[in-house]
Design a protein around this motif. Structure first.
Motif, PDB file in Angstrom:
ATOM      1  N   ALA A  53       0.850  -1.037   0.010  1.00 46.85           N
ATOM      2  CA  ALA A  53      -0.147  -0.096   0.220  1.00 46.85           C
ATOM      3  C   ALA A  53       0.776   1.278   0.068  1.00 46.85           C
ATOM      4  N   GLY A  54       0.233   2.336  -0.527  1.00 45.49           N
ATOM      5  CA  GLY A  54       1.146   3.530  -0.789  1.00 45.49           C
ATOM      6  C   GLY A  54       1.755   3.771  -2.077  1.00 45.49           C
ATOM      7  N   PRO A  55       3.141   4.247  -2.008  1.00 45.97           N
ATOM      8  CA  PRO A  55       3.948   4.632  -0.812  1.00 45.97           C
ATOM      9  C   PRO A  55       3.350   5.721   0.163  1.00 45.97           C
ATOM     10  N   ILE A  56       2.569   6.387  -0.347  1.00 42.33           N
ATOM     11  CA  ILE A  56       2.023   7.585   0.697  1.00 42.33           C
ATOM     12  C   ILE A  56       0.689   7.269   0.838  1.00 42.33           C
ATOM     13  N   LEU A  57       0.386   6.653   2.332  1.00 40.77           N
ATOM     14  CA  LEU A  57      -0.844   6.247   2.897  1.00 40.77           C
ATOM     15  C   LEU A  57      -1.778   7.218   3.039  1.00 40.77           C
ATOM     16  N   PRO A  58      -3.158   6.923   3.156  1.00 38.76           N
ATOM     17  CA  PRO A  58      -4.378   8.045   3.361  1.00 38.76           C
ATOM     18  C   PRO A  58      -3.916   8.877   4.334  1.00 38.76           C
ATOM     19  N   ASP A  59      -3.287   8.623   5.594  1.00 35.40           N
ATOM     20  CA  ASP A  59      -3.141   9.402   6.926  1.00 35.40           C
ATOM     21  C   ASP A  59      -1.921  10.264   6.539  1.00 35.40           C
ATOM     22  N   GLY A  60      -1.181   9.806   5.243  1.00 35.20           N
ATOM     23  CA  GLY A  60      -0.012  10.832   5.145  1.00 35.20           C
ATOM     24  C   GLY A  60       1.274  10.132   5.535  1.00 35.20           C
ATOM     25  N   ARG A  61       1.339   9.007   6.120  1.00 37.82           N
ATOM     26  CA  ARG A  61       2.583   8.230   6.458  1.00 37.82           C
ATOM     27  C   ARG A  61       3.422   7.806   5.197  1.00 37.82           C
ATOM     28  N   LEU A  62       4.618   7.681   5.108  1.00 36.65           N
ATOM     29  CA  LEU A  62       5.285   6.814   4.099  1.00 36.65           C
ATOM     30  C   LEU A  62       5.448   5.392   4.254  1.00 36.65           C
ATOM     31  N   GLY A  82      13.809  10.497  -2.578  1.00 39.32           N
ATOM     32  CA  GLY A  82      12.898  10.810  -3.396  1.00 39.32           C
ATOM     33  C   GLY A  82      11.250  11.168  -3.164  1.00 39.32           C
ATOM     34  N   TYR A  83      11.062  10.681  -2.069  1.00 38.45           N
ATOM     35  CA  TYR A  83       9.935  10.984  -1.354  1.00 38.45           C
ATOM     36  C   TYR A  83       9.803  11.930  -0.272  1.00 38.45           C
ATOM     37  N   GLY A  84      11.037  12.545   0.058  1.00 35.75           N
ATOM     38  CA  GLY A  84      11.135  13.624   0.913  1.00 35.75           C
ATOM     39  C   GLY A  84      11.744  13.311   2.242  1.00 35.75           C
ATOM     40  N   ALA A  85      11.956  11.990   2.371  1.00 29.85           N
ATOM     41  CA  ALA A  85      12.484  11.627   3.786  1.00 29.85           C
ATOM     42  C   ALA A  85      13.951  11.981   3.806  1.00 29.85           C
ATOM     43  N   TYR A  86      14.555  12.087   5.152  1.00 31.88           N
ATOM     44  CA  TYR A  86      15.755  12.548   5.096  1.00 31.88           C
ATOM     45  C   TYR A  86      16.452  12.025   6.402  1.00 31.88           C
ATOM     46  N   LEU A  87      17.686  11.768   6.348  1.00 33.54           N
ATOM     47  CA  LEU A  87      18.540  11.097   7.381  1.00 33.54           C
ATOM     48  C   LEU A  87      18.903  12.171   8.429  1.00 33.54           C
ATOM     49  N   GLU A  88      18.940  11.940   9.775  1.00 31.73           N
ATOM     50  CA  GLU A  88      19.262  13.026  10.758  1.00 31.73           C
ATOM     51  C   GLU A  88      19.569  12.130  11.798  1.00 31.73           C
ATOM     52  N   GLY A  89      21.244  12.088  12.333  1.00 30.68           N
ATOM     53  CA  GLY A  89      21.498  11.636  13.467  1.00 30.68           C
ATOM     54  C   GLY A  89      21.571   9.933  13.248  1.00 30.68           C
ATOM     55  N   GLY A  90      21.667   9.490  12.096  1.00 32.82           N
ATOM     56  CA  GLY A  90      21.362   7.952  11.845  1.00 32.82           C
ATOM     57  C   GLY A  90      20.254   7.412  11.455  1.00 32.82           C
ATOM     58  N   MET A  91      19.075   8.259  11.619  1.00 34.45           N
ATOM     59  CA  MET A  91      17.862   8.086  11.672  1.00 34.45           C
ATOM     60  C   MET A  91      17.155   8.620  10.707  1.00 34.45           C
ATOM     61  N   TYR A 130      21.588  -0.329   0.398  1.00 33.20           N
ATOM     62  CA  TYR A 130      21.662   0.952   1.048  1.00 33.20           C
ATOM     63  C   TYR A 130      21.481   2.174   0.222  1.00 33.20           C
ATOM     64  N   ALA A 131      22.157   2.081  -1.019  1.00 36.22           N
ATOM     65  CA  ALA A 131      22.288   3.173  -1.866  1.00 36.22           C
ATOM     66  C   ALA A 131      20.952   3.169  -2.543  1.00 36.22           C
ATOM     67  N   MET A 132      20.310   2.010  -2.951  1.00 36.21           N
ATOM     68  CA  MET A 132      18.988   1.768  -3.547  1.00 36.21           C
ATOM     69  C   MET A 132      17.926   2.471  -2.608  1.00 36.21           C
ATOM     70  N   MET A 133      18.014   2.127  -1.652  1.00 41.36           N
ATOM     71  CA  MET A 133      16.852   2.418  -0.678  1.00 41.36           C
ATOM     72  C   MET A 133      16.971   3.882  -0.194  1.00 41.36           C
ATOM     73  N   THR A 134      18.189   4.426   0.092  1.00 38.81           N
ATOM     74  CA  THR A 134      18.484   5.929   0.313  1.00 38.81           C
ATOM     75  C   THR A 134      18.074   6.606  -0.843  1.00 38.81           C
TER      76      THR A 134
END
Length: 282
Positions: free
Chosen positions: A91-100, A175-184, A166-170
């Motif tokens: 389902a998604g990638p963007i779910l109805p409640d806005g989660r990825l 591309g969906y606007g997620a970002y890595l901060e402090g390893g998370m 890792y490269a593909m997942m990153t």
């Protein structure tokens, strides 16, 4: 179609029988009592104690197999087993409640092939009682022999490669606007959570924890839901995929029949023919 990763084909001890239960004078059974064994380990103990006469289920635990082999009162036979796989929520990638939900992207599901080390599962978890599986064809199927060149190419292509994963997942997450901060990983200001459903009855507990650990190492916030089948099944079988109660699930698929030509696995793995559950048809 629901994303499925085929990881290991289990070589199981298909039937354990107490030698004490077999007598020359018994031509038929007057009564058969069927009862549930909570775990394979419990079943072996019940066989040794004479509380049950047979355990008709595959056994993929090398330590338990050693116990059975050392007991002169127990008999067993080796059989072609089923397989354990990872089932992803598409389902998604963007779910109805806005989660990825990253697994809503087929490319992300494909990246899991490179992230998971099948040989680690075979050697460290199954302790040799399994073989790596890379497609819906089991190696014992005639089609796997007929198309050995194709099977070899698939295995080579999807060989374990964490850096590639890792490269593909990153790239996909960014591309969906997620970002890595402090390893998370974060999305829309909140930690990117992955819920993993893990069966606890057997080796699937170790496999599930291993996969959950891989996702945590990558930077996801992972919630591990470890329960027995009757508690987990409603979450991944009958729930609405869009609610994303379980983006990933580790479980088994029984497959004890070796098909020579009419193999139904392609339809079951790559179409919505079966089974008819919300997630499988999404």
């Amino acid at each position: 179609m629901m994303g499925k990763g085929n990881w290991t084909k289990w070589i199981g001890v298909a039937l354990l029988v107490s030698a004490l239960a077999v007598t020359a004078s018994a031509a038929y059974f007057d009564e058969i009592i069927i009862q549930e064994a909570a775990t394979s380990g419990a079943a072996v103990l019940q066989l040794q104690a004479g509380e049950i006469d047979a355990y008709a289920f595959s056994l993929g635990d090398a330590d338990l197999l050693a116990i059975v082999q050392d007991d002169p009162n127990l008999k067993y036979y080796m059989a072609f087993g089923g397989f354990n796989d990872l089932t992803f929520n598409p389902a998604g990638p963007i779910l109805p409640d806005g989660r990825l939900n990253p697994f809503g992207d087929a490319r992300f599901r494909e990246a899991m092939h490179w992230l998971v080390d099948r040989e680690y599962i075979v050697n460290e978890i199954a302790k040799g009682l399994a073989t790596a599986k890379y497609s819906y064809l089991n190696s014992a199927f005639a089609d796997a022999v007929r198309y050995r060149d194709i099977m070899d190419a698939i295995e080579d292509y999807y060989a374990h490669d964490q850096d590639k994963a890792y490269a593909m997942m990153t790239d996909i997450l960014e591309g969906y606007g997620a970002y890595l901060e402090g390893g998370m990983w974060y999305f829309d200001g909140a930690p990117l959570e992955i819920i993993v459903l893990i069966r606890v009855e057997d080796e699937r507990l170790q496999i599930g924890r291993y996969v959950a650990g891989l996702l945590e190492e990558f930077g996801f916030t992972v919630t591990r839901t470890e329960r027995v089948a009757r508690e987990l099944s409603p979450l991944w079988i009958s729930s609405n995929p869009a609610e994303a109660a379980s983006p990933a699930r580790c479980g088994p698929m029984p497959w004890a029949v070796i098909a020579t030509r009419r193999n139904p696995r392609p339809a079951a793995s790559a179409t919505d023919v079966a089974p008819s559950t919300p997630r499988w048809r999404s």
